[in-house]
Design a protein around this motif. Structure first.
Motif, PDB file in Angstrom:
ATOM      1  N   GLU A 173      29.830   9.915 -70.492  1.00  0.00           N
ATOM      2  CA  GLU A 173      30.932  10.261 -69.592  1.00  0.00           C
ATOM      3  C   GLU A 173      32.005   9.171 -69.587  1.00  0.00           C
ATOM      4  N   VAL A 181      34.337  18.499 -76.717  1.00  0.00           N
ATOM      5  CA  VAL A 181      34.144  19.926 -76.424  1.00  0.00           C
ATOM      6  C   VAL A 181      32.691  20.191 -76.034  1.00  0.00           C
ATOM      7  N   LEU A 193      32.304  19.082 -72.565  1.00  0.00           N
ATOM      8  CA  LEU A 193      32.979  20.047 -71.698  1.00  0.00           C
ATOM      9  C   LEU A 193      32.106  21.272 -71.445  1.00  0.00           C
ATOM     10  N   GLN A 194      31.341  21.643 -72.450  1.00  0.00           N
ATOM     11  CA  GLN A 194      30.525  22.854 -72.339  1.00  0.00           C
ATOM     12  C   GLN A 194      29.184  22.606 -71.653  1.00  0.00           C
ATOM     13  N   LYS A 229      32.213  17.120 -67.430  1.00  0.00           N
ATOM     14  CA  LYS A 229      33.196  18.147 -67.787  1.00  0.00           C
ATOM     15  C   LYS A 229      34.614  17.673 -67.462  1.00  0.00           C
ATOM     16  N   LYS A 230      34.743  17.039 -66.303  1.00  0.00           N
ATOM     17  CA  LYS A 230      36.080  16.587 -65.895  1.00  0.00           C
ATOM     18  C   LYS A 230      36.578  15.460 -66.800  1.00  0.00           C
ATOM     19  N   ALA A 245      35.736  14.982 -69.922  1.00  0.00           N
ATOM     20  CA  ALA A 245      36.066  15.605 -71.209  1.00  0.00           C
ATOM     21  C   ALA A 245      37.375  16.381 -71.115  1.00  0.00           C
ATOM     22  N   LEU A 246      37.574  17.067 -69.987  1.00  0.00           N
ATOM     23  CA  LEU A 246      38.765  17.889 -69.797  1.00  0.00           C
ATOM     24  C   LEU A 246      40.034  17.037 -69.836  1.00  0.00           C
ATOM     25  N   ILE A 298      36.843  25.087 -78.307  1.00  0.00           N
ATOM     26  CA  ILE A 298      37.228  24.733 -76.945  1.00  0.00           C
ATOM     27  C   ILE A 298      37.528  25.942 -76.071  1.00  0.00           C
ATOM     28  N   LEU A 337      36.613  26.685 -71.861  1.00  0.00           N
ATOM     29  CA  LEU A 337      37.766  26.754 -70.960  1.00  0.00           C
ATOM     30  C   LEU A 337      37.776  28.069 -70.195  1.00  0.00           C
ATOM     31  N   ALA A 374      42.030  23.616 -66.587  1.00  0.00           N
ATOM     32  CA  ALA A 374      41.719  24.478 -67.740  1.00  0.00           C
ATOM     33  C   ALA A 374      42.962  25.262 -68.173  1.00  0.00           C
TER      34      ALA A 374
END
Length: 639
Positions: free
Chosen positions: A459, A488, A491-492, A499-500, A502-503, A524, A528, A543
């Protein structure tokens, strides 16, 4: 700002607390009775003060938005102590010394919590958003200290019931969990703050971002801005440790908010300043725009080699002083019997600076040690120092730590890897350090940790890539180094925080045209779209912002422009939050501008009437997008 390292603060509370009760030898029973009665009075007074303070904090509700959730969490945890205090007040102590010691330590922590909560209640909104990571470390420090006090509670001596004892035990578990790094409350705010103060990102003057920040910080009216100006001046006067860089950023953003209201920057920044000791109004042209204090020559004297306005390293320090202005200031001071405050270059501060340099030097030396424990301790301590303030980040970099930290990224010890990548993350807040880190070849190693490190290391690696990608050349390097697929993947399948992280990284990387194709090829789109379905994650706007970047790419439009997605966009336009509507309308406009079939599909789901509503009730940006879509629809119907 960005998702940064918020691990628990390494502080130690002193044990030398003044004793309220002194044990005496050889006293008769009557003296003991009197002594215990006095102790009971002191005890009840302390308990009463603790309860009163907690109840007072429970009445505060208007916390700054950036810390609101954490403030309410802290108050909720403190309220658990009230039944505990009530039981203490109802019992006599067979061993008053240890109990009084406990109560004094507890009250000390409660008062520290009150100070922090009051800061979050009436402090500068811009400062609290700008230094949100630093404020979070103060919350973690409170949790650490409170837990340290409660685990040493003398339950047996206090006669506490099992029920209350269990509640305190549960609170300790909550505090341990709260001490860990928490999710960023508002990623868009963090990204916008970083963009705003970037010296290389062309979006730093984007009026839409400034408007969005003003709205998020609730600084949209003249009354709000007047209150914020007073809070900033109080902050500058009272917070001696505030760095010049931070002051500059705060004032710069305040001026931009004022300009939104049609007020010139000078009207904001240079309002008459009244000297507290003389009630003398200081002419605004004599005030330093960075410190808000009467101008002197502190910048280069303090060892700085950068421009205080742009932060860029200067080629030389052979500058021509403005003697004319200096003489005018001196003449005014003499005429008005005003004494210019002495520069803060006391022997004490110089000694502190030298001690800090010595500490950093020793830590850098330990990074090369052959002893694993010494390396581990050194990189952990450096991680803490790097997150504290801008000065430490410069000190650590100047001491030659960055090349050694980059070498540790590939060290076969997960703990050292995690601390090394997090230290580099913290150091990368400094613009100059971003380039130093990437020039040392850190990016491939950070990507390796992103793929194979432990959870927190992965992270923090994502957050580090986001920070480094603020430099355009690093966007290219990360893309070419195959850094997008593991982002990605995170994120998944990552945690909410993962996730945040990565986003935010993927958003920044997708500003590069080639990286859009790489992100689409890495798959991706599906994660999303999944984020749009799971509203509990709170990442809809983020997203949609990335999808807006991707639909400008032909492959992106092909991957995204399915009928179910158009229906989802229309649904957000119909009943989403104001920001949801703005983002969804932007995506639909980009799609429809390239292919009228997307507009026709949206019309089937009733988008026209929802757009009409937005033109009168949406945000400024949403209204612009809605009007553009309506015009596009009219053209499509004519065709």
């Amino acid at each position: 700002m960005v998702v940064m390292d918020l691990d628990e603060e390494a502080t130690r509370e002193g044990e030398n607390i003044e004793e309220v009760v002194n044990a005496e030898e050889s006293i008769d029973d009557e003296a003991v009775d009197i002594h215990e009665e006095e102790v009971g009075d002191v005890k009840d007074d302390l308990v009463g003060k603790i309860i009163t303070t907690i109840e007072f904090l429970d009445q505060i509700s208007d916390y700054r938005r950036t810390q609101q959730k954490e403030c309410f969490n802290l108050v909720r945890r403190l309220k658990i102590l009230i039944p505990f205090m009530d039981e203490i007040r109802g019992f006599e102590f067979p061993s008053p010394e240890s109990c009084m010691h406990f109560l004094n330590r507890l009250r000390k922590v409660i008062l520290a919590a009150r100070k922090l909560l009051e800061t979050c209640n009436n402090g500068s909104k811009i400062f609290l958003a700008l230094d949100s990571e630093l404020i979070m470390t103060r919350f973690h420090s409170i949790y650490e200290k409170l837990n340290r006090v409660l685990v040493k509670t003398p339950f047996d001596e206090l006669g506490i019931s099992d029920e209350v004892k269990d509640e305190v035990g549960s609170l300790c578990k909550q505090l341990k969990k709260a001490r860990r790094r928490t999710d960023t409350q508002d990623i868009e705010l963090a990204v916008d703050m970083m963009v705003m103060f970037s010296k290389t990102d062309p979006r730093n003057a984007d009026s839409a971002i400034i408007e969005r920040l003003a709205k998020k910080l609730e600084l949209q009216t003249m009354e709000d801005l007047k209150t914020e100006t007073i809070a900033i001046k109080t902050l500058v006067q009272e917070k001696g440790g505030l760095s010049i860089e931070t002051k500059q950023h705060i004032i710069e953003l305040l001026n931009k908010f004022k300009k939104l209201q049609g007020v010139e920057a000078t009207d904001v920044l240079y309002e008459p300043v009244i000297n507290k000791s003389t009630s003398l109004i200081l002419p605004h042209e004599f005030l330093c725009p960075i410190t808000l204090e009467i101008m002197q020559d502190p910048w280069f004297d303090a060892g700085h080699k950068t421009c205080p306005k742009t932060g860029q390293t200067l080629d030389h320090l052979s500058l021509a002083p403005n003697y004319a202005l200096k003489n005018i200031i001196l003449q005014w001071c003499e005429k008005n019997n005003f004494k210019i405050p002495e520069k803060e270059t006391s022997l004490h501060s110089e000694n502190d600076s030298e001690e800090q340099k010595d500490e950093v030097s020793l830590l850098v030396e330990a990074l090369s040690s052959s002893q694993l424990e010494e390396q581990r301790a050194s990189v952990k301590q450096m991680r803490l120092l790097a997150k504290e303030n801008p000065e430490n980040r410069v000190l650590i970099a100047n001491a030659g730590a960055i090349p050694l930290l980059v070498q540790l990224l590939s060290y076969p010890d997960s703990g050292i890897q995690e601390n090394a990548v997090t230290t580099l993350l913290n150091l990368s807040i400094d613009e100059t350090n971003k380039k130093l880190i990437s020039d040392e070849g850190a990016i491939p190693d950070i990507i390796e940790i992103l793929q194979n490190g432990n959870r927190e290391a992965r992270e923090n690696s994502a957050a580090a890539l986001f920070s480094l990608s603020m430099l355009d050349e690093n966007k290219v390097t990360i893309g070419l180094s195959n850094g997008i697929p593991p982002l990605v993947e995170l994120l998944q399948h990552g945690t909410s925080r993962g996730k945040k992280d990565a986003l935010t990284a993927l958003f920044n990387l997708s500003l590069n045209s080639a990286n859009k194709g790489r992100a689409i090829d890495a798959g991706i789109v599906q994660p999303l779209l999944q984020l749009l379905k799971d509203r509990n994650l709170g990442m809809i706007d983020e997203a949609l912002s990335i999808l807006l970047l991707l639909v400008s790419h032909p492959e992106g439009r092909q991957a995204i422009g399915q009928l179910s997605f158009i229906e989802t966009l229309v649904d957000f336009i119909r009943q989403g939050t104001p920001k949801n509507k703005e983002c969804a309308a932007s995506v639909l406009l980009e799609l429809g501008s390239n292919n009228s079939s997307f507009i026709l599909a949206a019309l089937q789901f009733g988008v026209y009437e929802y757009l009409v509503d937005i033109t009168s009730s949406g945000t400024n940006r949403a209204q612009r997008k809605a009007n553009a879509l309506i015009q596009l629809i009219s053209k499509s119907e004519q065709i």
